[in-house]
Design a protein around this motif. Structure first.
Motif: not given
Length: 210
Positions: A10-17
């Motif tokens: 599971v690659v987490l790429a949903a952040g808000f920086s």
């Protein structure tokens, strides 16, 4: 030799920086291409049995990168609530029958194939365990969870991530990493200019899964 085809990610790429205001850090250039592209290429080349890229903020840009790497994605409509909900969305989307799942952070481009292989090799010796990479006495990422933890991952909520699972787990093993890349994450302009290892002390168990 580790049988990586038996594992998923599971690659987490949903952040808000939030520490890099004004842009999605995963789309910021690193080594001549978007940061996330480096991570996705590395994961795609492992030959894993299944990979899910979890999108949220700026999902269109991330979706293009996932498609380019030949990986499928799932949108976390509750991404604003935190990392736990993204891990859960990804875990629920994985196919059944995997031996375990790597939880991969999209802002860590220096993790090597050998880092993944070492975790899988350690896991194969005792499949019920959770395997955490360690470099220079500090815990890093990705973390490999045995299949028995998939239901727990799929039930996560909010911003706690997987720390609660690690805290309660009876069988967590520290695996010597192949590179300092397991500690290198990029959050700020300074990180992009000069990436350096960072991470919780090896005995700081709570911090290992978030």
């Amino acid at each position: 030799m580790a049988r990586l085809e038996e594992y998923g990610a599971v690659v987490l790429a949903a952040g808000f920086s939030r520490r890099l205001p004004g842009e999605n850090k995963l789309l910021k250039a690193y080594r001549g291409r978007p940061l996330l592209a480096n991570v996705l290429e590395a994961v795609a080349n492992l030959g894993l049995g299944d990979v899910v890229v979890v999108t949220g903020d700026d999902r269109e840009g991330v979706a293009v990168l996932a498609q380019g790497a030949g990986l499928r994605r799932v949108e976390n409509a509750d991404a604003a609530s935190g990392m736990g909900s993204s891990i859960a969305a990804g875990a629920r989307a994985l196919r059944e029958g995997l031996a375990g799942v790597f939880v991969v952070l999209g802002d860590m481009p220096e993790v090597t194939a050998e880092d993944y292989a070492r975790l899988a090799t350690a896991h194969e010796q005792r499949p019920a365990r959770i395997c955490v990479p360690v470099w220079d006495g500090r815990r890093g990422h990705p973390v490999l969870f045995g299949a028995g933890y998939l239901a727990d991952l799929a039930a996560l909520t909010g911003d706690v991530g997987a720390r609660g699972i690690l805290r309660k787990a009876a069988d967590v093993v520290s695996v010597p990493a192949a590179s300092a890349g397991v500690l290198v994450d990029l959050d700020t302009e300074a990180d992009f200019a000069a990436p350096s290892p960072d991470g919780p002390a090896e005995n700081d168990r709570d911090a290992s899964g978030d």
